[in-house]
Design a protein around this motif. Sequence first.
Motif, PDB file in Angstrom:
ATOM      1  N   ARG A 241       9.078  38.643 -11.734  1.00  0.00           N
ATOM      2  CA  ARG A 241       8.445  39.572 -12.682  1.00  0.00           C
ATOM      3  C   ARG A 241       9.517  40.070 -13.647  1.00  0.00           C
ATOM      4  NH1 ARG A 241       5.776  42.039  -8.106  1.00  0.00           N
ATOM      5  NH2 ARG A 241       7.100  43.884  -8.393  1.00  0.00           N
ATOM      6  N   ALA A 242       9.192  40.035 -14.925  1.00  0.00           N
ATOM      7  CA  ALA A 242      10.142  40.481 -15.948  1.00  0.00           C
ATOM      8  C   ALA A 242      10.287  42.001 -15.912  1.00  0.00           C
ATOM      9  CB  ALA A 242       9.671  40.026 -17.320  1.00  0.00           C
ATOM     10  N   ALA A 243      11.412  42.468 -16.439  1.00  0.00           N
ATOM     11  CA  ALA A 243      11.646  43.911 -16.488  1.00  0.00           C
ATOM     12  C   ALA A 243      10.687  44.574 -17.472  1.00  0.00           C
ATOM     13  CB  ALA A 243      13.090  44.184 -16.907  1.00  0.00           C
ATOM     14  N   VAL A 244      10.320  45.822 -17.181  1.00  0.00           N
ATOM     15  CA  VAL A 244       9.470  46.619 -18.074  1.00  0.00           C
ATOM     16  C   VAL A 244      10.332  47.757 -18.633  1.00  0.00           C
ATOM     17  CG1 VAL A 244       7.413  48.064 -18.266  1.00  0.00           C
ATOM     18  CG2 VAL A 244       7.418  46.064 -16.724  1.00  0.00           C
ATOM     19  N   LYS A 245      10.462  47.782 -19.943  1.00  0.00           N
ATOM     20  CA  LYS A 245      11.314  48.796 -20.565  1.00  0.00           C
ATOM     21  C   LYS A 245      10.679  50.181 -20.428  1.00  0.00           C
ATOM     22  CE  LYS A 245      13.291  45.709 -24.050  1.00  0.00           C
ATOM     23  NZ  LYS A 245      13.466  45.470 -25.510  1.00  0.00           N
ATOM     24  N   ALA A 268      13.624  44.088 -13.324  1.00  0.00           N
ATOM     25  CA  ALA A 268      13.140  42.730 -13.114  1.00  0.00           C
ATOM     26  C   ALA A 268      13.138  42.409 -11.614  1.00  0.00           C
ATOM     27  CB  ALA A 268      14.018  41.732 -13.857  1.00  0.00           C
ATOM     28  N   VAL A 269      12.171  41.640 -11.199  1.00  0.00           N
ATOM     29  CA  VAL A 269      12.061  41.227  -9.788  1.00  0.00           C
ATOM     30  C   VAL A 269      12.211  39.710  -9.729  1.00  0.00           C
ATOM     31  CG1 VAL A 269      10.600  41.153  -7.745  1.00  0.00           C
ATOM     32  CG2 VAL A 269      10.533  43.148  -9.256  1.00  0.00           C
ATOM     33  N   PRO A 270      13.236  39.202  -9.069  1.00  0.00           N
ATOM     34  CA  PRO A 270      13.415  37.744  -9.000  1.00  0.00           C
ATOM     35  C   PRO A 270      12.373  37.100  -8.085  1.00  0.00           C
ATOM     36  CG  PRO A 270      15.016  38.841  -7.599  1.00  0.00           C
ATOM     37  CD  PRO A 270      14.291  39.938  -8.338  1.00  0.00           C
TER      38      PRO A 270
END
Length: 376
Positions: A241-245, A268-270
Amino acid sequence: MKAEARVVLDAALLAAYEAASSPHSIRALKSDLEAFDLWCRRQGLAALPATSSQVAAYLEARAGEGARPASLSRYKASLAKIHHLLGLPDPTKAELVKLTLAAHRRAVGSAQAQARPLRFKGPVKDVARDRPCGLNVRALLEASGEDLTGLRDRALLSVAYDTGLRASELVAIAFEHILEALDPEARLLAVPRSKGDPDGEGATAYLSPRSVRAIAAWQTAAGIEEGPLFRRVQVRRYKARAAVKPRRIETISGREAWDLAKLRGKAAVPARTDYTVGEKALHPGSIGPIWRAMVVRAFEAGALPDLTRDDLERVLTGISAHSTRVGLNQDLFASGEDLAGIMDALRWKSPRMPLAYNRNLAAEQGAAGRLMAKLG
């Protein structure tokens, strides 16, 4: 099962039969009887007691669906068994039933389809010196992954090839069955019970240093020290999951649900994979699919360069749990072992099956094959 009249059950006899039979035999009997009962209901007939003409008609119907002679013989034996257990006259002894089976054997032949062999180096003449080619166990072992599933499958295949165990015997292996051997790098495997040893006299098989190393790697990674050796591995894969600003408070509209996490953002979650090793042994029915998955994995990794994609499809249709047993039979024959040695290594009670498994190799390496090779 639908009965024409009242049938008296002998509970003691049925309990004795259950105690004396393997779970596989009981499942096979149940399946055969359910199929016969369904056919009888569709014909408007009672399944018990069956008549000889009824049994003959059923066998003809199953033959018309493509059943092989060996399967028809099993159906006949199952019907005989249930009539004996219930104290009913056995309809399968009638000449009509015997002739029906004989006619089918004459029409289609009695040869059984043989599992495609999984030989250690593939279809080679010299098992010691020739390089591996085609479909071979060594390539499958080398292409196995280093995750829990790969480690288990490598150990499973290596042990299956070393011992020639059937699927039900393979999944029954427990840690306490592994014994010390004279060779400190090898081990012996106690086989408490097998298809050819229903009374549990026991036998011993050899585990190569290759299998010992594979077992140790699987055992260490799985964290198991007792109970069933080969167990189910549950795999859960999670996407990245991509990082959320983080957002400023003034950008959050009144229509959105209020959540302080929006102000903080998310890291971010790998991607990750979680493995869970079960407590129970693998099911015998899982062995064939595991072999086929290993073949596909090795092909995709380029470990089977002699095979085309068309070859792969053809090969997969013949792979079954019995393939390692057939492969070991053939490698023993190709290495010059005599029939007595092969029967001892694979715990055969009769020479019929090992001779059948080695029929093609015997034709190629027999007297005529040796002469033709010299003639060129």
